[in-house]
Enzyme design. Structure first.
Site, PDB file in Angstrom:
ATOM      1  NE  ARG A  70      -3.149   0.044   3.093  1.00 36.39           N
ATOM      2  CZ  ARG A  70      -2.619   0.444   4.236  1.00 36.39           C
ATOM      3  NH1 ARG A  70      -2.167   1.675   4.370  1.00 36.39           N
ATOM      4  NH2 ARG A  70      -2.552  -0.385   5.259  1.00 36.39           N
ATOM      5  CE1 TYR A 124     -17.302   8.748 -16.859  1.00 35.53           C
ATOM      6  CE2 TYR A 124     -16.396   9.063 -14.667  1.00 35.53           C
ATOM      7  CZ  TYR A 124     -17.043   8.272 -15.586  1.00 35.53           C
ATOM      8  OH  TYR A 124     -17.438   7.015 -15.247  1.00 35.53           O
ATOM      9  CG  ASP A 189     -10.021  14.054 -16.942  1.00 32.14           C
ATOM     10  OD1 ASP A 189      -9.376  13.427 -17.816  1.00 32.14           O
ATOM     11  OD2 ASP A 189     -10.877  13.511 -16.217  1.00 32.14           O
ATOM     12  CE  LYS A 214     -12.779   5.485 -18.953  1.00 31.70           C
ATOM     13  NZ  LYS A 214     -13.148   6.831 -18.525  1.00 31.70           N
TER      14      LYS A 214
HETATM   15  C1  LIG Z   1     -13.646   7.418 -17.293  1.00 34.55           C
HETATM   16  C2  LIG Z   1     -13.241   8.777 -16.946  1.00 34.55           C
HETATM   17  C3  LIG Z   1     -12.918   9.129 -15.627  1.00 34.55           C
HETATM   18  C4  LIG Z   1     -13.046   8.151 -14.484  1.00 34.55           C
HETATM   19  O1  LIG Z   1     -12.102   7.134 -14.595  1.00 34.55           O
HETATM   20  P1  LIG Z   1     -12.331   5.642 -14.009  1.00 34.55           P
HETATM   21  O2  LIG Z   1     -11.034   4.984 -14.369  1.00 34.55           O
HETATM   22  O3  LIG Z   1     -13.525   5.072 -14.689  1.00 34.55           O
HETATM   23  O4  LIG Z   1     -12.519   5.762 -12.547  1.00 34.55           O
HETATM   24  C5  LIG Z   1     -12.465  10.402 -15.387  1.00 34.55           C
HETATM   25  N1  LIG Z   1     -12.376  11.310 -16.381  1.00 34.55           N
HETATM   26  C6  LIG Z   1     -12.687  11.016 -17.657  1.00 34.55           C
HETATM   27  C7  LIG Z   1     -12.560  12.066 -18.711  1.00 34.55           C
HETATM   28  C8  LIG Z   1     -13.141   9.741 -17.976  1.00 34.55           C
HETATM   29  O5  LIG Z   1     -13.475   9.475 -19.246  1.00 34.55           O
END
Ligand SMILES: *Cc1c(COP(=O)(O)O)cnc(C)c1O
Length: 400
Positions: A70, A124, A189, A214
């Site tokens: 951790r 998101y 982001d 992603k």
């Molecule tokens: C999917 C997504 C998130 C969240 O990510 P997870 O890995 O699903 O927790 C945050 N920001 C964007 C732009 C996303 O597409």
């Protein structure tokens, strides 16, 4: 000869396959090792106590062998090093998911009494929800980019934007927004653009967030999140991660490092296909509006004149599923799925129309994708039968 491989600047494509792996040849290895240990032996408790004290006070990465998973994991650390290099930041800290990463950033700022966030919609859906619902005690002011400076208060700990934004692909000028933030850290982001198309830290963002689930992973089989930032903020994030436990599993770290190696090739190839699909959609009479960002990329959104649910029901090669950034093409209806959790009025005012579809373009041949998309766009309303197109496959029963 004065060529030094460790100091000569390298292009992104080169970093993608070499960063985080520099020590492998010296270890007699070629592929990165996967360390699944949860704990590590140590016979010198005095030395361990000193190292734990050091981590607790500074948040610096431990020198020497890890103590407990951790706190630290060497496989995950390789992914963090590589991502920091690609984003052009000093450090990166990985988490179990994109949402765990955002949560850690918010907690890190709240721990200084800075609970107020200024944010620009759309984000998101779950990021919007996390900020808006006050689940972890943050308070949010929503504004447009021009309103950021006025929305900042003495207790503002963060300004957050997504560009291109999920799901409308709206863009903000990172440099201009960073200027409006003054001394408040700007979080961008960068999930949609990836460092292949945009490196926000070079434009004034202090914090760069990814859902690594992603494009970084890129194959739809690993969940993770990562924050690229300066080492000072990374230290706080490591302390938060240690205390709250949202760690990335080392196998996920392994897969994400592997994913980074092909990131530039995948993003460029899928972007070329996406741009061609955009060109065709833009003149298609069934399409009311196409959204595609100036920065490019493999995400395409479009508003249909017909019923978006019928399009989703009719795709056969393209997978109707949430998420994005995989090798295969996915399509989903944000108002029903990815942004369902956002209040309807907020969703609409952020430009997320009920007729909007979001498509993540993969690596298939463009003609095959177009054939599937164009037949789906002509699909009659669900329930009516169509010649030549089968009904959706029956879900197979899950094995025993
Ligand atoms: C999917 C997504 C998130 C969240 O990510 P997870 O890995 O699903 O927790 C945050 N920001 C964007 C732009 C996303 O597409």
């Amino acid at each position: 000869m004065d060529y030094d491989a460790s100091t000569t600047p390298r292009a992104l494509a080169t970093e993608a396959v070499h960063a985080g792996r520099e020590d492998l040849a010296g270890l007699g290895l070629h592929a990165p090792p996967l360390d699944l240990s949860t704990t590590y032996p140590s016979y010198d408790t005095r030395a361990e106590a000193a190292r734990i004290d050091d981590f607790a006070t500074t948040g610096a990465r431990l020198d020497g062998p890890p103590v407990y998973a951790r706190l630290d994991n060497p496989t995950t650390a390789r992914f963090e090093d590589a991502l920091a290099r690609l984003e052009g930041t000093e450090s990166a800290v990985a988490f179990a998911s994109g949402m765990a990463a955002l949560t850690a950033v918010l907690l890190a700022r709240a721990s200084l009494g800075l609970r107020h966030v200024v944010a620009v919609r759309p984000l998101y859906g779950c990021s919007d929800h996390l900020l808006n619902a006050g689940l972890i005690g943050t308070e949010v002011t929503w504004t447009d980019p021009a309103g950021i400076a006025d929305a900042i208060r003495p207790d503002t700990g963060l300004v957050m934007v997504e560009t291109p934004a999920n799901p409308t692909l709206a863009e903000v000028d990172i440099r201009a927004v960073a200027h409006s933030c003054g001394s408040v850290p700007l979080l961008v982001d960068n999930t949609f653009a990836t460092p292949v198309l945009q490196r926000p830290a070079g434009q004034g963002a202090r914090i760069v967030l990814h859902s690594a689930t992603k494009y970084l992973g890129g194959h739809g089989d690993v969940m993770g999140g990562v924050v690229a930032c300066d080492e000072e903020f990374a230290r706080t994030l490591r302390q938060v991660r240690f205390a709250t436990g949202g760690v990335l599993h080392p196998f996920a770290g392994y897969l994400l490092l592997r994913g980074l190696a092909t990131l530039p090739v995948r993003v460029r190839a899928a972007s070329t296909t996406a741009a061609e699909l955009v060109r065709r959609l833009a003149t298609d009479p069934r399409i009311a509006r196409v959204h595609y960002p100036r920065v490019g990329g493999a995400m395409v959104s479009f508003e249909v004149y017909g019923d978006p649910h019928d399009v989703i029901a009719a795709v056969r090669l393209i997978t109707p599923a949430v998420s994005l950034g995989s090798v295969d093409t996915l399509i989903q209806h944000p108002a029903s799925i990815s942004h369902r959790i956002v209040d309807e009025g907020d969703r609409r005012s952020a430009g997320v129309s009920d007729r909007l579809l979001r498509m993540s373009v993969g690596l298939e041949d463009v003609e095959d994708l177009w054939r599937d998309l164009t037949q789906a766009l002509s699909a009659p309303p669900a329930g009516t039968s169509r010649a030549g197109v089968g009904s959706a496959p029956e879900p197979r029963p899950v094995g025993r």
